[in-house]
Scaffold this motif. Structure first.
Motif, PDB file in Angstrom:
ATOM      1  N   VAL A 222       5.775  -4.876  -7.473  1.00 32.96           N
ATOM      2  CA  VAL A 222       4.497  -4.756  -8.171  1.00 32.96           C
ATOM      3  C   VAL A 222       4.499  -3.413  -8.897  1.00 32.96           C
ATOM      4  O   VAL A 222       4.528  -2.353  -8.263  1.00 32.96           O
ATOM      5  CB  VAL A 222       3.311  -4.854  -7.198  1.00 32.96           C
ATOM      6  N   ALA A 223       4.478  -3.470 -10.218  1.00 35.22           N
ATOM      7  CA  ALA A 223       4.605  -2.270 -11.050  1.00 35.22           C
ATOM      8  C   ALA A 223       3.402  -2.109 -11.970  1.00 35.22           C
ATOM      9  O   ALA A 223       3.533  -1.584 -13.078  1.00 35.22           O
ATOM     10  CB  ALA A 223       5.892  -2.329 -11.862  1.00 35.22           C
ATOM     11  N   THR A 224       2.241  -2.531 -11.508  1.00 35.74           N
ATOM     12  CA  THR A 224       1.025  -2.416 -12.316  1.00 35.74           C
ATOM     13  C   THR A 224       0.366  -1.057 -12.068  1.00 35.74           C
ATOM     14  O   THR A 224       0.799  -0.284 -11.232  1.00 35.74           O
ATOM     15  CB  THR A 224       0.038  -3.526 -11.958  1.00 35.74           C
ATOM     16  N   GLU A 225      -0.725  -0.802 -12.823  1.00 36.02           N
ATOM     17  CA  GLU A 225      -1.472   0.435 -12.572  1.00 36.02           C
ATOM     18  C   GLU A 225      -2.139   0.327 -11.193  1.00 36.02           C
ATOM     19  O   GLU A 225      -2.255  -0.758 -10.630  1.00 36.02           O
ATOM     20  CB  GLU A 225      -2.463   0.709 -13.702  1.00 36.02           C
TER      21      GLU A 225
ATOM     22  N   TRP B  62       2.483 -12.927  -2.624  1.00 38.75           N
ATOM     23  CA  TRP B  62       2.620 -13.043  -1.178  1.00 38.75           C
ATOM     24  C   TRP B  62       4.089 -13.345  -0.860  1.00 38.75           C
ATOM     25  O   TRP B  62       4.734 -14.135  -1.531  1.00 38.75           O
ATOM     26  CB  TRP B  62       1.687 -14.118  -0.606  1.00 38.75           C
ATOM     27  N   GLY B  63       4.585 -12.616   0.150  1.00 35.48           N
ATOM     28  CA  GLY B  63       5.992 -12.774   0.492  1.00 35.48           C
ATOM     29  C   GLY B  63       6.871 -12.475  -0.704  1.00 35.48           C
ATOM     30  O   GLY B  63       6.752 -11.426  -1.347  1.00 35.48           O
ATOM     31  N   HIS B  64       7.727 -13.425  -1.017  1.00 32.35           N
ATOM     32  CA  HIS B  64       8.631 -13.288  -2.163  1.00 32.35           C
ATOM     33  C   HIS B  64       8.190 -14.203  -3.301  1.00 32.35           C
ATOM     34  O   HIS B  64       9.016 -14.616  -4.113  1.00 32.35           O
ATOM     35  CB  HIS B  64      10.074 -13.632  -1.754  1.00 32.35           C
ATOM     36  N   ARG B  65       6.917 -14.486  -3.363  1.00 29.89           N
ATOM     37  CA  ARG B  65       6.402 -15.404  -4.376  1.00 29.89           C
ATOM     38  C   ARG B  65       5.260 -14.758  -5.147  1.00 29.89           C
ATOM     39  O   ARG B  65       4.563 -13.881  -4.633  1.00 29.89           O
ATOM     40  CB  ARG B  65       5.881 -16.703  -3.734  1.00 29.89           C
ATOM     41  N   VAL B  66       5.064 -15.231  -6.364  1.00 30.76           N
ATOM     42  CA  VAL B  66       3.883 -14.870  -7.139  1.00 30.76           C
ATOM     43  C   VAL B  66       3.251 -16.151  -7.665  1.00 30.76           C
ATOM     44  O   VAL B  66       3.947 -17.134  -7.928  1.00 30.76           O
ATOM     45  CB  VAL B  66       4.217 -13.916  -8.315  1.00 30.76           C
ATOM     46  N   ARG B  67       1.934 -16.119  -7.762  1.00 33.94           N
ATOM     47  CA  ARG B  67       1.214 -17.228  -8.398  1.00 33.94           C
ATOM     48  C   ARG B  67       0.597 -16.683  -9.680  1.00 33.94           C
ATOM     49  O   ARG B  67      -0.138 -15.695  -9.660  1.00 33.94           O
ATOM     50  CB  ARG B  67       0.135 -17.794  -7.478  1.00 33.94           C
ATOM     51  N   LEU B  68       0.909 -17.332 -10.783  1.00 42.79           N
ATOM     52  CA  LEU B  68       0.392 -16.912 -12.068  1.00 42.79           C
ATOM     53  C   LEU B  68      -1.043 -17.385 -12.242  1.00 42.79           C
ATOM     54  O   LEU B  68      -1.521 -18.269 -11.519  1.00 42.79           O
ATOM     55  CB  LEU B  68       1.268 -17.459 -13.197  1.00 42.79           C
TER      56      LEU B  68
ATOM     57  N   PRO C 233      10.138  -5.987   3.909  1.00 42.03           N
ATOM     58  CA  PRO C 233      11.349  -6.618   3.375  1.00 42.03           C
ATOM     59  C   PRO C 233      11.035  -7.523   2.184  1.00 42.03           C
ATOM     60  O   PRO C 233      10.238  -8.456   2.282  1.00 42.03           O
ATOM     61  CB  PRO C 233      11.870  -7.427   4.569  1.00 42.03           C
ATOM     62  N   GLY C 234      11.621  -7.200   1.052  1.00 42.54           N
ATOM     63  CA  GLY C 234      11.445  -8.020  -0.136  1.00 42.54           C
ATOM     64  C   GLY C 234      10.204  -7.731  -0.947  1.00 42.54           C
ATOM     65  O   GLY C 234       9.980  -8.379  -1.975  1.00 42.54           O
ATOM     66  N   LEU C 235       9.373  -6.764  -0.538  1.00 46.28           N
ATOM     67  CA  LEU C 235       8.148  -6.455  -1.271  1.00 46.28           C
ATOM     68  C   LEU C 235       8.101  -4.958  -1.582  1.00 46.28           C
ATOM     69  O   LEU C 235       8.176  -4.125  -0.667  1.00 46.28           O
ATOM     70  CB  LEU C 235       6.919  -6.870  -0.477  1.00 46.28           C
ATOM     71  N   PHE C 236       7.916  -4.626  -2.867  1.00 43.55           N
ATOM     72  CA  PHE C 236       8.030  -3.250  -3.323  1.00 43.55           C
ATOM     73  C   PHE C 236       6.908  -2.927  -4.311  1.00 43.55           C
ATOM     74  O   PHE C 236       6.276  -3.818  -4.866  1.00 43.55           O
ATOM     75  CB  PHE C 236       9.389  -3.026  -4.004  1.00 43.55           C
ATOM     76  N   VAL C 237       6.687  -1.627  -4.501  1.00 45.04           N
ATOM     77  CA  VAL C 237       5.674  -1.182  -5.447  1.00 45.04           C
ATOM     78  C   VAL C 237       6.206   0.051  -6.165  1.00 45.04           C
ATOM     79  O   VAL C 237       6.954   0.850  -5.583  1.00 45.04           O
ATOM     80  CB  VAL C 237       4.333  -0.853  -4.723  1.00 45.04           C
ATOM     81  N   CYS C 238       5.845   0.212  -7.449  1.00 45.49           N
ATOM     82  CA  CYS C 238       6.235   1.426  -8.167  1.00 45.49           C
ATOM     83  C   CYS C 238       5.190   1.729  -9.236  1.00 45.49           C
ATOM     84  O   CYS C 238       4.355   0.900  -9.577  1.00 45.49           O
ATOM     85  CB  CYS C 238       7.628   1.305  -8.787  1.00 45.49           C
ATOM     86  N   GLY C 239       5.231   2.938  -9.741  1.00 44.61           N
ATOM     87  CA  GLY C 239       4.268   3.410 -10.728  1.00 44.61           C
ATOM     88  C   GLY C 239       4.093   4.907 -10.578  1.00 44.61           C
ATOM     89  O   GLY C 239       4.563   5.503  -9.599  1.00 44.61           O
ATOM     90  N   ASP C 240       3.400   5.531 -11.518  1.00 41.14           N
ATOM     91  CA  ASP C 240       3.246   6.981 -11.427  1.00 41.14           C
ATOM     92  C   ASP C 240       2.388   7.398 -10.246  1.00 41.14           C
ATOM     93  O   ASP C 240       2.367   8.580  -9.882  1.00 41.14           O
ATOM     94  CB  ASP C 240       2.696   7.562 -12.738  1.00 41.14           C
ATOM     95  N   HIS C 241       1.708   6.464  -9.594  1.00 41.22           N
ATOM     96  CA  HIS C 241       0.946   6.790  -8.383  1.00 41.22           C
ATOM     97  C   HIS C 241       1.848   6.893  -7.160  1.00 41.22           C
ATOM     98  O   HIS C 241       1.396   7.282  -6.082  1.00 41.22           O
ATOM     99  CB  HIS C 241      -0.143   5.731  -8.131  1.00 41.22           C
ATOM    100  N   ARG C 242       3.138   6.575  -7.313  1.00 40.87           N
ATOM    101  CA  ARG C 242       4.088   6.732  -6.209  1.00 40.87           C
ATOM    102  C   ARG C 242       4.907   8.010  -6.335  1.00 40.87           C
ATOM    103  O   ARG C 242       5.596   8.406  -5.407  1.00 40.87           O
ATOM    104  CB  ARG C 242       5.046   5.527  -6.116  1.00 40.87           C
ATOM    105  N   ASP C 243       4.861   8.645  -7.518  1.00 39.45           N
ATOM    106  CA  ASP C 243       5.549   9.914  -7.753  1.00 39.45           C
ATOM    107  C   ASP C 243       4.555  10.843  -8.445  1.00 39.45           C
ATOM    108  O   ASP C 243       3.418  10.934  -8.002  1.00 39.45           O
ATOM    109  CB  ASP C 243       6.815   9.689  -8.593  1.00 39.45           C
TER     110      ASP C 243
END
Length: 415
Positions: A247-250, A228-234, A381-391
């Motif tokens: 976020v670069a997960t499947e 959430w926002g610019h934070r992650v909770r493990l 702002p500050g939150l992004f996603v990537c993976g083969d589902h984006r290309d």
């Protein structure tokens, strides 16, 4: 590491590529991975001395992004033969690339897999795919692959005997609803390079990327529960803040961390591995089921591609079946019975090693999915996603999306 500038969640190929690009720009990165090794869906496990890629996978040496970010020489790529062997009419037929193996290709012009005109249409398709620049492929008009092949004039014999099993092995889509853009991309890569595996298995690709990261950047065994926002909770309750999160997960895991993000339809495959005292086919061939029936789509003797995939004196056979089954034992019986028709009584000496059922093997590359061809990687702002589902659903697509996400993060940080 304390106070990273960017947290990247997921050390698959996209996450590794993103972290690499950010670090090259002197950004402090923390890369979190839930598993015990980097790579995401690109993994290799060792079983009784055999190297088992998690599902049949290949690397295409023509991938433009791979040439930029990977040391291909160090991977010691082992190449498949250009072409395939096709089981059709009760025997195996060799379908060679006429431009790379002109004598073998000429001999197949009048073979039983398609007509003489079909062979010429393959050359036409190859030339269409190779025309223009790499990016041009993603801007061309779309239709389904099946419709595209019909428009080019391929006969039903050629489609069922070669093109469907070959393309289904790449798309994991027997109906060929995959976009013609992705078909042209695949043909372009096969026409300008080779299908390969690293000598030590597909795991060598993410391992090489991870090895280039500075110490303490990558934390394994670290699942993320919330973003959430610019934070992650493990999962253990620890909270980590940064200036940006990627976020670069499947896709399904990404959707769980990013509510509201659509989950693409995923294509499924089952890969069965067998050990054998001798290879059923000599040479690094892809073997296709051109009969239009049965459960096997294709197989490859991986130890014929790279000898390191099997202990000395043994062969490793990878068999791919589209979709997944709830009855793995029953599926194995069907596969062995079918391959006994192909290779005879020697199949009785094969020993099953492992079956991988992969319901989320590959994002479906439908016409809708590839419009636009490059989906946004910046969510807010500050939150992004990537993976083969984006290309594109490929190693190329994963690497490109990781770089695109890094470039978007850098623009935000500079702003």
């Amino acid at each position: 590491m304390s106070n990273p500038d960017v947290i990247v969640v997921g050390a698959g190929l996209a996450g590794l590529a993103c972290a690499r690009a950010l670090i090259q720009s002197r950004v402090r990165v923390l890369l979190l991975e839930a598993a015990d090794a980097p790579g995401g869906r690109v993994r290799t496990e060792v079983c009784e001395g055999f190297l088992l890629d998690r599902g049949f996978q290949v690397y295409l040496s023509a991938y433009p992004e791979g040439r930029q970010v990977l040391d291909l020489k160090a991977l010691r790529l082992r190449r498949f033969a250009p072409g395939a062997k096709v089981w059709r009419g009760g025997r195996l037929h060799t379908v060679a690339d006429p431009l790379r193996r002109p004598l073998a290709g000429l001999g197949q012009l009048f073979g039983p897999v398609g007509t003489f005109g079909d062979k010429l249409r393959v050359l036409e398709l190859r030339q269409l795919a190779r025309s223009g620049e790499d990016e041009d492929v993603w801007l061309r008009p779309q239709r389904t692959s099946r419709r595209y092949l019909e428009e080019l004039g391929f006969t039903e014999s050629m489609v069922e005997g070669f093109l469907r099993p070959f393309l289904s092995g790449v798309f994991l889509d027997r109906a060929l609803t995959t976009s013609s853009r992705f078909l042209e991309f695949v043909f372009r890569m096969f026409a300008t390079g080779d299908a390969c595996v690293p000598e030590q298995g597909m795991r060598a690709i993410p391992a090489q990327l991870a090895a280039k990261l500075p110490t303490a950047v990558l934390r394994m065994h670290t699942p993320v529960a919330d973003v959430w926002g610019h934070r992650v909770r493990l999962a253990d309750g620890e909270q980590v803040a940064a200036k940006a999160v990627v976020v670069a997960t499947e896709p399904t895991s990404a959707a769980a961390l990013l509510p509201g993000m659509p989950v693409p339809r995923m294509n499924a495959v089952t890969c069965l591995y067998f050990a054998a005292p001798e290879p059923p086919v000599s040479g690094p061939w892809l073997v296709l089921n051109g009969e239009g029936r049965g459960v096997v789509n294709h197989l490859a003797v991986m130890s014929e591609v790279s000898a390191t995939y099997a202990p000395p004196g043994q062969a490793l056979i990878a068999v791919s079946v589209l979709g997944v089954s709830t009855d793995e034992d029953g599926l194995r019986v069907k596969v062995l019975a079918e391959l006994t028709e192909w290779f005879g009584s020697r199949v009785a000496r094969w020993r099953h090693l492992r079956t991988y059922s992969l319901p989320y093997a590959l994002p479906a590359q439908t016409v809708d999915a590839l419009e636009p061809p490059h989906r946004p990687v910046r969510l807010s702002p500050g939150l992004f996603v990537c993976g083969d589902h984006r290309d594109s659903a490929s190693i190329q697509g994963a690497l490109v999306s990781g770089r695109r996400a890094a470039e978007a993060v850098l623009r935000d940080l500079e702003a």
